[in-house]
Design a protein around this motif. Structure first.
Motif, PDB file in Angstrom:
ATOM      1  N   MET A   1       0.829  -1.176   0.000  1.00  0.00           N
ATOM      2  CA  MET A   1       0.000   0.000   0.000  1.00  0.00           C
ATOM      3  C   MET A   1       0.878   1.245   0.000  1.00  0.00           C
ATOM      4  O   MET A   1       1.978   1.216   0.523  1.00  0.00           O
ATOM      5  CB  MET A   1      -0.911  -0.001   1.209  1.00  0.00           C
ATOM      6  N   LYS A   2       0.351   2.298  -0.521  1.00  0.00           N
ATOM      7  CA  LYS A   2       1.087   3.546  -0.615  1.00  0.00           C
ATOM      8  C   LYS A   2       0.384   4.608   0.232  1.00  0.00           C
ATOM      9  O   LYS A   2      -0.826   4.793   0.111  1.00  0.00           O
ATOM     10  CB  LYS A   2       1.144   3.987  -2.080  1.00  0.00           C
ATOM     11  N   TYR A   3       1.140   5.275   1.079  1.00  0.00           N
ATOM     12  CA  TYR A   3       0.582   6.322   1.933  1.00  0.00           C
ATOM     13  C   TYR A   3       1.331   7.618   1.695  1.00  0.00           C
ATOM     14  O   TYR A   3       2.555   7.638   1.675  1.00  0.00           O
ATOM     15  CB  TYR A   3       0.671   5.921   3.410  1.00  0.00           C
ATOM     16  N   GLN A   4       0.582   8.674   1.521  1.00  0.00           N
ATOM     17  CA  GLN A   4       1.168   9.980   1.248  1.00  0.00           C
ATOM     18  C   GLN A   4       1.462  10.770   2.517  1.00  0.00           C
ATOM     19  O   GLN A   4       2.228  11.719   2.493  1.00  0.00           O
ATOM     20  CB  GLN A   4       0.231  10.804   0.356  1.00  0.00           C
TER      21      GLN A   4
ATOM     22  N   LYS B   1       7.700   3.900  14.588  1.00  0.00           N
ATOM     23  CA  LYS B   1       6.281   3.533  14.624  1.00  0.00           C
ATOM     24  C   LYS B   1       6.079   2.090  14.164  1.00  0.00           C
ATOM     25  O   LYS B   1       5.260   1.369  14.729  1.00  0.00           O
ATOM     26  CB  LYS B   1       5.469   4.498  13.786  1.00  0.00           C
ATOM     27  N   ILE B   2       6.836   1.676  13.164  1.00  0.00           N
ATOM     28  CA  ILE B   2       6.744   0.291  12.698  1.00  0.00           C
ATOM     29  C   ILE B   2       7.199  -0.659  13.803  1.00  0.00           C
ATOM     30  O   ILE B   2       6.538  -1.664  14.084  1.00  0.00           O
ATOM     31  CB  ILE B   2       7.577   0.090  11.414  1.00  0.00           C
ATOM     32  N   ILE B   3       8.300  -0.335  14.462  1.00  0.00           N
ATOM     33  CA  ILE B   3       8.815  -1.192  15.543  1.00  0.00           C
ATOM     34  C   ILE B   3       7.809  -1.267  16.689  1.00  0.00           C
ATOM     35  O   ILE B   3       7.580  -2.336  17.261  1.00  0.00           O
ATOM     36  CB  ILE B   3      10.184  -0.677  16.044  1.00  0.00           C
ATOM     37  N   THR B   4       7.179  -0.147  17.027  1.00  0.00           N
ATOM     38  CA  THR B   4       6.160  -0.139  18.077  1.00  0.00           C
ATOM     39  C   THR B   4       5.025  -1.092  17.708  1.00  0.00           C
ATOM     40  O   THR B   4       4.549  -1.860  18.546  1.00  0.00           O
ATOM     41  CB  THR B   4       5.619   1.287  18.300  1.00  0.00           C
TER      42      THR B   4
ATOM     43  N   VAL C   1      -1.954  -4.295  12.887  1.00  0.00           N
ATOM     44  CA  VAL C   1      -1.389  -4.999  14.036  1.00  0.00           C
ATOM     45  C   VAL C   1      -2.417  -5.959  14.643  1.00  0.00           C
ATOM     46  O   VAL C   1      -2.054  -6.962  15.247  1.00  0.00           O
ATOM     47  CB  VAL C   1      -0.837  -4.001  15.077  1.00  0.00           C
ATOM     48  N   LYS C   2      -3.692  -5.695  14.423  1.00  0.00           N
ATOM     49  CA  LYS C   2      -4.745  -6.577  14.936  1.00  0.00           C
ATOM     50  C   LYS C   2      -4.865  -7.848  14.116  1.00  0.00           C
ATOM     51  O   LYS C   2      -5.404  -8.842  14.579  1.00  0.00           O
ATOM     52  CB  LYS C   2      -6.087  -5.833  14.931  1.00  0.00           C
ATOM     53  N   VAL C   3      -4.376  -7.796  12.896  1.00  0.00           N
ATOM     54  CA  VAL C   3      -4.505  -8.940  11.993  1.00  0.00           C
ATOM     55  C   VAL C   3      -3.122  -9.504  11.675  1.00  0.00           C
ATOM     56  O   VAL C   3      -2.679 -10.456  12.287  1.00  0.00           O
ATOM     57  CB  VAL C   3      -5.226  -8.532  10.689  1.00  0.00           C
TER      58      VAL C   3
ATOM     59  N   ALA D   1      -2.158   8.698   7.880  1.00  0.00           N
ATOM     60  CA  ALA D   1      -2.812   7.569   7.209  1.00  0.00           C
ATOM     61  C   ALA D   1      -2.038   6.276   7.451  1.00  0.00           C
ATOM     62  O   ALA D   1      -2.632   5.213   7.682  1.00  0.00           O
ATOM     63  CB  ALA D   1      -2.936   7.849   5.716  1.00  0.00           C
ATOM     64  N   PHE D   2      -0.711   6.357   7.421  1.00  0.00           N
ATOM     65  CA  PHE D   2       0.117   5.174   7.666  1.00  0.00           C
ATOM     66  C   PHE D   2      -0.047   4.690   9.104  1.00  0.00           C
ATOM     67  O   PHE D   2      -0.143   3.490   9.357  1.00  0.00           O
ATOM     68  CB  PHE D   2       1.580   5.487   7.361  1.00  0.00           C
ATOM     69  N   GLU D   3      -0.104   5.616  10.056  1.00  0.00           N
ATOM     70  CA  GLU D   3      -0.301   5.238  11.456  1.00  0.00           C
ATOM     71  C   GLU D   3      -1.629   4.505  11.643  1.00  0.00           C
ATOM     72  O   GLU D   3      -1.696   3.504  12.360  1.00  0.00           O
ATOM     73  CB  GLU D   3      -0.250   6.471  12.352  1.00  0.00           C
ATOM     74  N   LYS D   4      -2.689   4.993  10.999  1.00  0.00           N
ATOM     75  CA  LYS D   4      -3.991   4.324  11.090  1.00  0.00           C
ATOM     76  C   LYS D   4      -3.912   2.923  10.495  1.00  0.00           C
ATOM     77  O   LYS D   4      -4.487   1.981  11.035  1.00  0.00           O
ATOM     78  CB  LYS D   4      -5.059   5.151  10.382  1.00  0.00           C
TER      79      LYS D   4
END
Length: 106
Positions: free
Chosen positions: A1-4, A41-44, A17-19, A8-11
């Motif tokens: 997926m691409k996020y600008q 944020k990815i590591i978190t 992370v739930k899936v 949006a990426f955090e959401k």
């Protein structure tokens, strides 16, 4: 997926992370501070699923890309999941980029 944008990426991370989180993230940003924040944020998010995460941050031309890929493919009973932030991939040679792309696709 691409996020600008980062919001949006955090959401996306919160939902993923739930899936199931992706094994590979490609972060493209000219700002090193922004890349660092996104990596954090990815590591978190990864730590929500995996308590043990071994992180490393390296420059793309610091050592042969084959060594980084081998390190990522090596399972460790002690360190759990491995995360590598590879900065400066624009400095990689064409064949090294191909190896990295092949790893990401697998």
């Amino acid at each position: 997926m691409k996020y600008q944008n980062l919001t949006a990426f955090e959401k996306h991370l919160e939902q993923a992370v739930k899936v199931q989180l992706s094994r590979v993230f490609l972060v493209v940003s000219s700002c090193s501070y922004e890349r660092k924040k996104i990596f954090e944020k990815i590591i978190t998010a990864v730590r929500v699923q995996e308590k043990e995460v071994r992180m490393s941050r390296k420059e793309g031309n610091e050592r042969p890309i084959e060594e980084d890929i081998e390190e990522l493919n090596t399972l460790s009973l002690l360190s759990g999941t491995q995360a590598l932030c590879l900065d400066g991939i624009e400095k990689l040679k064409k064949n090294e980029l191909a190896l990295l792309a092949e790893y990401a696709a697998s």
